[in-house]
Design a protein around this motif. Structure first.
Motif, mmCIF file in Angstrom:
data_model
loop_
_atom_site.group_PDB
_atom_site.id
_atom_site.type_symbol
_atom_site.label_atom_id
_atom_site.label_comp_id
_atom_site.label_asym_id
_atom_site.label_seq_id
_atom_site.Cartn_x
_atom_site.Cartn_y
_atom_site.Cartn_z
ATOM 1 N N VAL A 32 0.859 -1.183 0.000
ATOM 2 C CA VAL A 32 0.000 0.000 0.000
ATOM 3 C C VAL A 32 0.895 1.232 0.000
ATOM 4 O O VAL A 32 1.799 1.341 0.826
ATOM 5 N N GLN A 33 0.664 2.133 -0.922
ATOM 6 C CA GLN A 33 1.547 3.276 -1.114
ATOM 7 C C GLN A 33 1.351 4.350 -0.051
ATOM 8 O O GLN A 33 0.239 4.539 0.464
ATOM 9 N N PRO A 34 2.419 5.099 0.292
ATOM 10 C CA PRO A 34 2.274 6.235 1.206
ATOM 11 C C PRO A 34 1.253 7.241 0.677
ATOM 12 O O PRO A 34 1.154 7.468 -0.532
ATOM 13 N N GLU A 35 0.484 7.806 1.604
ATOM 14 C CA GLU A 35 -0.516 8.841 1.320
ATOM 15 C C GLU A 35 -1.721 8.312 0.549
ATOM 16 O O GLU A 35 -2.577 9.093 0.136
ATOM 17 N N SER A 36 -1.798 7.010 0.336
ATOM 18 C CA SER A 36 -2.996 6.465 -0.300
ATOM 19 C C SER A 36 -4.128 6.435 0.722
ATOM 20 O O SER A 36 -3.903 6.338 1.927
ATOM 21 N N THR A 37 -5.354 6.553 0.229
ATOM 22 C CA THR A 37 -6.536 6.554 1.085
ATOM 23 C C THR A 37 -7.360 5.309 0.795
ATOM 24 O O THR A 37 -7.628 4.988 -0.364
ATOM 25 N N LEU A 38 -7.757 4.623 1.846
ATOM 26 C CA LEU A 38 -8.546 3.404 1.735
ATOM 27 C C LEU A 38 -9.858 3.599 2.483
ATOM 28 O O LEU A 38 -10.005 4.533 3.286
ATOM 29 N N THR A 39 -10.795 2.726 2.224
ATOM 30 C CA THR A 39 -12.058 2.741 2.956
ATOM 31 C C THR A 39 -12.311 1.364 3.554
ATOM 32 O O THR A 39 -11.815 0.349 3.053
ATOM 33 N N ILE A 40 -13.089 1.349 4.616
ATOM 34 C CA ILE A 40 -13.447 0.076 5.237
ATOM 35 C C ILE A 40 -14.200 -0.799 4.242
ATOM 36 O O ILE A 40 -13.939 -1.999 4.121
ATOM 37 N N ARG A 41 -15.135 -0.197 3.507
ATOM 38 C CA ARG A 41 -15.899 -0.972 2.527
ATOM 39 C C ARG A 41 -15.001 -1.515 1.430
ATOM 40 O O ARG A 41 -15.131 -2.673 1.015
ATOM 41 N N GLY A 42 -14.049 -0.713 0.959
ATOM 42 C CA GLY A 42 -13.140 -1.179 -0.086
ATOM 43 C C GLY A 42 -12.280 -2.333 0.388
ATOM 44 O O GLY A 42 -12.061 -3.304 -0.347
ATOM 45 N N LEU A 43 -11.798 -2.249 1.623
ATOM 46 C CA LEU A 43 -11.003 -3.343 2.178
ATOM 47 C C LEU A 43 -11.846 -4.588 2.372
ATOM 48 O O LEU A 43 -11.391 -5.707 2.100
ATOM 49 N N ALA A 44 -13.073 -4.396 2.847
ATOM 50 C CA ALA A 44 -13.962 -5.540 3.049
ATOM 51 C C ALA A 44 -14.257 -6.242 1.719
ATOM 52 O O ALA A 44 -14.233 -7.473 1.635
#
Length: 225
Positions: A32-44
């Protein structure tokens, strides 16, 4: 599309612990790249699991300073600045030098042989350009050495540092051949065989310097233009 490295799920590991281990591994190897933004739904969705164990895993990773919780169910991987990089690398040198020094009295020839086998695998990873495997094996090498001390208390702090460096390390690892001209693990093994504490700590510090510090400073200088 988020691409998390697979991680075998062994035995009766709970969903919560498995999610934590897989996300932790992904961050530590720099998937996972620095400063990247993730979401709980996307990870799920990526992991094919409900959001509940994701939330608990993220809470644990936040306590280890591996991620930043932004609210609105969003998560960010912290970026890297020259000042933060210098602080983290200095902390890594101090912690790992301490851990190696304290482990030395407990290191057996059997353990040295196991470390040498890991180092041989790392040589193969470098030749193959498999830097995820290289990072994983490098962590295994150092973890095996430091945990030779049955009383050690440093590994949680050391692994927190590895987590904080992981995403940025993926950016700089392309320069490993330029800076890693001497196999510092061979020097570590030699110091262990000779029971030379001073040489061991110097080799650990040189390993960190050659493995990430110099290349990281170059990348950060390029970023500043």
């Amino acid at each position: 599309m988020l691409d998390l490295p697979d991680l075998p799920r062994e035995g009766f590991v709970t969903a919560q612990d498995y999610v934590y281990a897989r996300l932790r591994n992904a961050i530590m190897v720099g998937a996972v790249q620095p400063e990247s933004t993730l979401t709980i739904r996307g990870l799920a969705d990526c992991m094919g699991i409900s959001p509940t164990p994701i939330r608990e895993a993220l809470r644990r990773l936040g306590s280890e300073r591996a991620i930043e919780l932004l609210g609105n169910r969003r998560i960010s991987i912290p970026g890297m600045t020259p000042e933060r990089f210098e602080e983290i690398v200095s902390l890594r040198r101090a912690l790992e030098g301490h851990a190696a020094r304290r482990a030395l009295p407990y290191v057996s020839q059997v353990l040295i042989d196991e470390l040498a086998l890991i180092d041989d695998r790392m040589d193969g990873h470098v030749r193959a350009g498999d830097f995820d495997a290289l990072t994983t094996s490098n962590h295994a090498f150092h973890r095996l050495l430091y945990t030779a001390n049955p009383h050690q208390q440093a590994m949680p702090a050391i692994e927190s540092v590895w987590l904080q460096l992981g995403p940025f390390q993926r950016r700089v690892i392309r320069d490993v051949r330029q800076f890693y001209l001497v196999d510092r693990h061979k020097e570590i093994l030699r110091a262990l065989r000779e029971r030379d504490c001073g040489a061991l700590v110097r080799a650990i510090e040189d390993d960190i310097r050659d493995g990430i510090q110099q290349a990281g400073q170059l990348v950060l200088a390029e970023d500043r233009g």
